[in-house]
Write a protein that holds these residues in place. Structure first.
Motif, PDB file in Angstrom:
ATOM      1  N   GLY A  10      -5.299   3.581  27.540  1.00  0.00           N
ATOM      2  CA  GLY A  10      -6.598   4.042  28.052  1.00  0.00           C
ATOM      3  C   GLY A  10      -6.119   5.075  29.189  1.00  0.00           C
ATOM      4  O   GLY A  10      -6.745   6.301  29.212  1.00  0.00           O
ATOM      5  N   VAL A  11      -4.912   4.993  29.491  1.00  0.00           N
ATOM      6  CA  VAL A  11      -4.172   5.964  30.168  1.00  0.00           C
ATOM      7  C   VAL A  11      -4.005   7.221  29.490  1.00  0.00           C
ATOM      8  O   VAL A  11      -4.296   8.468  29.803  1.00  0.00           O
ATOM      9  CB  VAL A  11      -2.866   5.623  30.820  1.00  0.00           C
ATOM     10  N   LEU A  12      -3.650   7.285  28.052  1.00  0.00           N
ATOM     11  CA  LEU A  12      -3.389   8.183  27.385  1.00  0.00           C
ATOM     12  C   LEU A  12      -4.569   8.877  26.901  1.00  0.00           C
ATOM     13  O   LEU A  12      -4.517  10.175  27.030  1.00  0.00           O
ATOM     14  CB  LEU A  12      -2.746   7.745  25.882  1.00  0.00           C
ATOM     15  N   MET A  13      -5.719   8.256  26.702  1.00  0.00           N
ATOM     16  CA  MET A  13      -6.951   9.097  26.263  1.00  0.00           C
ATOM     17  C   MET A  13      -7.784   9.496  27.739  1.00  0.00           C
ATOM     18  O   MET A  13      -8.743  10.128  27.344  1.00  0.00           O
ATOM     19  CB  MET A  13      -7.843   8.095  25.761  1.00  0.00           C
ATOM     20  N   SER A  14      -7.166   8.903  28.882  1.00  0.00           N
ATOM     21  CA  SER A  14      -7.739   9.703  29.985  1.00  0.00           C
ATOM     22  C   SER A  14      -6.960  11.021  30.464  1.00  0.00           C
ATOM     23  O   SER A  14      -7.633  11.757  31.005  1.00  0.00           O
ATOM     24  CB  SER A  14      -7.534   8.771  31.218  1.00  0.00           C
ATOM     25  N   LEU A  15      -5.763  11.173  29.922  1.00  0.00           N
ATOM     26  CA  LEU A  15      -4.978  12.306  30.047  1.00  0.00           C
ATOM     27  C   LEU A  15      -5.518  13.458  29.186  1.00  0.00           C
ATOM     28  O   LEU A  15      -5.562  14.528  29.610  1.00  0.00           O
ATOM     29  CB  LEU A  15      -3.698  12.009  29.793  1.00  0.00           C
ATOM     30  N   VAL A  16      -5.954  13.031  27.915  1.00  0.00           N
ATOM     31  CA  VAL A  16      -6.487  14.182  26.976  1.00  0.00           C
ATOM     32  C   VAL A  16      -7.425  13.717  26.111  1.00  0.00           C
ATOM     33  O   VAL A  16      -7.409  12.316  25.816  1.00  0.00           O
ATOM     34  CB  VAL A  16      -5.241  14.677  26.161  1.00  0.00           C
ATOM     35  N   PRO A  17      -8.513  14.549  25.971  1.00  0.00           N
ATOM     36  CA  PRO A  17      -9.563  13.899  25.084  1.00  0.00           C
ATOM     37  C   PRO A  17      -9.404  13.313  23.734  1.00  0.00           C
ATOM     38  O   PRO A  17      -8.157  13.724  23.077  1.00  0.00           O
ATOM     39  CB  PRO A  17     -10.581  14.997  24.826  1.00  0.00           C
ATOM     40  N   TRP A  18      -9.765  12.146  23.415  1.00  0.00           N
ATOM     41  CA  TRP A  18      -9.235  11.416  21.984  1.00  0.00           C
ATOM     42  C   TRP A  18      -9.213  12.207  20.909  1.00  0.00           C
ATOM     43  O   TRP A  18      -8.256  12.147  20.303  1.00  0.00           O
ATOM     44  CB  TRP A  18     -10.072  10.112  21.948  1.00  0.00           C
ATOM     45  N   ASP A  19     -10.293  13.218  20.798  1.00  0.00           N
ATOM     46  CA  ASP A  19     -10.133  14.096  19.648  1.00  0.00           C
ATOM     47  C   ASP A  19      -9.180  15.015  19.643  1.00  0.00           C
ATOM     48  O   ASP A  19      -9.153  15.822  18.637  1.00  0.00           O
ATOM     49  CB  ASP A  19     -11.756  14.500  19.454  1.00  0.00           C
ATOM     50  N   LYS A  20      -8.477  15.224  20.616  1.00  0.00           N
ATOM     51  CA  LYS A  20      -7.355  16.298  20.626  1.00  0.00           C
ATOM     52  C   LYS A  20      -6.127  15.373  19.956  1.00  0.00           C
ATOM     53  O   LYS A  20      -4.994  16.214  19.759  1.00  0.00           O
ATOM     54  CB  LYS A  20      -7.172  16.694  21.814  1.00  0.00           C
ATOM     55  N   ILE A  21      -5.953  14.173  19.654  1.00  0.00           N
ATOM     56  CA  ILE A  21      -5.013  13.376  19.119  1.00  0.00           C
ATOM     57  C   ILE A  21      -4.988  13.909  17.844  1.00  0.00           C
ATOM     58  O   ILE A  21      -5.803  13.254  16.866  1.00  0.00           O
ATOM     59  CB  ILE A  21      -4.846  11.951  19.541  1.00  0.00           C
ATOM     60  N   THR A  22      -3.697  14.339  17.225  1.00  0.00           N
ATOM     61  CA  THR A  22      -3.511  14.826  15.993  1.00  0.00           C
ATOM     62  C   THR A  22      -3.090  13.783  15.019  1.00  0.00           C
ATOM     63  O   THR A  22      -3.362  13.763  13.854  1.00  0.00           O
ATOM     64  CB  THR A  22      -2.972  16.034  15.885  1.00  0.00           C
ATOM     65  N   GLY A  23      -2.118  12.786  15.406  1.00  0.00           N
ATOM     66  CA  GLY A  23      -1.410  12.110  14.655  1.00  0.00           C
ATOM     67  C   GLY A  23      -0.171  12.632  13.914  1.00  0.00           C
ATOM     68  O   GLY A  23       0.480  11.986  13.114  1.00  0.00           O
ATOM     69  N   GLU A  24       0.039  13.981  14.107  1.00  0.00           N
ATOM     70  CA  GLU A  24       1.049  14.572  13.528  1.00  0.00           C
ATOM     71  C   GLU A  24       2.469  14.064  13.891  1.00  0.00           C
ATOM     72  O   GLU A  24       3.714  14.237  13.254  1.00  0.00           O
ATOM     73  CB  GLU A  24       1.099  16.278  13.822  1.00  0.00           C
TER      74      GLU A  24
END
Length: 479
Positions: free
Chosen positions: A254-268
């Motif tokens: 929850g904290v992580l997805m509040s820091l940055v929009p969820w669609d910016k998480i690439t998985g790289e």
């Protein structure tokens, strides 16, 4: 350890088991696999972790009741033999070994990806090869050394998670921006397509990865055969599961997805490392990368331990070659460690040939094996409860709550996860591989298991040892 070298040393104390239980919730599934779950479900992945976590807790309570009543080596493989029959025990034990092998390959894959954050030009398989031999050496030492290593690994992970939550909360309050993206804040959980951006279909798709994240938590039950005081240490570890899920998965993500929009998480790379790297805080990403590497090492270490101890139990039942029951002078089933080392070398080959696709494939196969083992734990527990009622045996000292409704609902949920694996194309291979594995085991049992392996399902007593029952306060019976 006896003179025949067939009894494991009880070298794990309450501190070891509590931290092993804690560490099992903080591994590759959280630090790397969570990015895939987020991409599928968006912020609604938090709901998936809560639902799956509740089901996993019921599995752990069932396993806890079994383990306290029968603190044996091999754990749920022997429980399945005792209460469901030798074939069920054979399939359960070997599927858990298969699960740990697959999960370990996923963990070494994640480890190599983390190392790539620092060393971009070094092939992944080189890191995997190096860490396999290091952890094999650790597991050939005494179980106490293993327990101590897990204690310190977990201490690092827990401290880092708590610091990350605190730091992330401070960033949210201050309203920082990350690389020109939306300002950090709770609004990021609903402002980018809503809380459920990919609909219920996306939420259901995330369950395959979410269940993988919880895989290995059942290792708590495996420790029963080497716990100094299983009647106290097992319940203490099991009862912390809900808090761990809420803290280390729901609150953290929850904290992580509040820091940055969820669609910016690439998985790289690990989403933890990606976000704090984007923040531009000096050394933050490097420190977190060291932490996720520690988490991967801890997970691989536990995988080797868990698979080895269940193989030891299978050998005692006549369901695996007797050689797997041989114990070294240090009280370790050394041949099982060597087998897991050999299996992990498959990870070297996979990462050398299909590095881009290997993680999701392995994770989905591991999910099938994990969920199947959990189903067998639930079935064994139901059979035990029926036998206790039928024969009017002494009640369990650590019974499951909300019996039998919660157990039935949990079983239905787990079967639903198996079905979901076949619904989505990117996880369908796992259903094919898992089904083929179960058929192969059934054939192997018919062809190779004879004698005591068929006639005597296990080495478990009919009633719990008085010493174990006395270890739990009477008040706990109402839990």
């Amino acid at each position: 350890m006896n003179t025949k070298g067939s009894v494991l040393t009880r070298g794990l104390n309450a501190r070891h088991i509590r931290f092993m239980a804690l560490g099992s919730a903080i591994g590759t599934g959280l630090f790397y696999g969570s990015s895939s779950a987020i991409q599928k479900a968006g912020p609604a992945v938090l709901l998936a972790y809560i639902i799956a976590g509740a089901a996993v807790f019921m599995v752990m309570r069932a396993l806890g009741e079994l383990a306290v009543r029968h603190p044996v080596s091999g754990s749920f493989g022997q429980y399945a033999s005792r209460y469901l029959g030798p074939l069920a025990g054979f399939i359960t034990g070997w599927t858990y070994v298969f699960e740990m092998a697959i999960v370990a390959i996923a963990d070494v894959t994640a480890f190599s990806i983390y190392m790539g954050f620092w060393f971009h030009d070094v092939p992944r398989w080189i890191w995997i090869l190096a860490i396999i031999f290091f952890l094999a050496a650790i597991n050939l030492l005494s179980v106490k050394v293993f327990g101590e290593l897990e204690f310190w690994f977990t201490l690092v992970k827990v401290s880092a998670i708590i610091a990350m939550i605190a730091g992330g909360a401070a960033i949210i309050v201050l309203g920082f921006q990350i690389d020109g993206a939306a300002t950090a804040g709770l609004g990021n959980l609903v402002n980018n397509g809503g809380f459920l951006p990919n609909g219920w279909v996306g939420l259901l798709a995330a369950f395959a990865v979410v269940m993988f994240a919880f895989g290995g938590i059942e290792t708590i039950g495996v420790t029963a055969g080497e716990a100094q005081n299983p009647g106290k240490s097992i319940p203490a570890a099991v009862n912390t599961v809900p808090l761990r899920i809420l803290l280390f998965y729901v609150l953290t993500l929850g904290v992580l997805m509040s820091l940055v929009p969820w669609d910016k998480i690439t998985g790289e790379t690990s989403p933890f490392v990606q976000i704090f790297d984007a923040l531009g805080i000096p050394l933050a990403a490097h420190i977190l990368n060291a932490v996720v590497i520690t988490a991967a090492l801890s997970a691989i270490n536990s995988d080797i331990f868990g698979a080895g101890r269940v193989l030891f139990g299978l050998s005692q039942q006549g369901h695996a070659p007797a050689a797997f029951g041989r114990i070294s002078k240090r009280g370790v089933p050394w041949l099982t460690v060597m087998l897991m080392t050999g299996v992990l070398l498959v990870g070297v080959v996979l990462n050398a040939t299909i590095p881009e696709d290997v993680f999701l494939l392995i994770a989905s196969i591991a999910t099938f094996a994990t969920v199947w083992v959990w189903i067998m734990i639930l079935a064994s527990h139901v059979a035990m409860k029926r036998e206790i009622a039928r024969n009017r045996l002494a009640p369990s000292a650590f019974p499951v709550p909300f019996w039998p409704l919660a157990s039935i609902l949990t079983g239905v949920f787990m079967l639903g996860i198996i079905v979901l694996l076949g619904v989505y194309p990117d996880t369908r291979t796992a259903l094919y591989v898992g089904t083929a594995w179960l058929v192969l085991l059934a054939v192997a049992f018919k062809l190779w298991v004879r004698g005591d392996g068929r006639r005597r399902p296990d080495l478990i007593d009919e009633t719990p040892p008085a010493a174990v029952a006395e270890q739990i306060p009477v008040a706990a019976a109402g839990a």
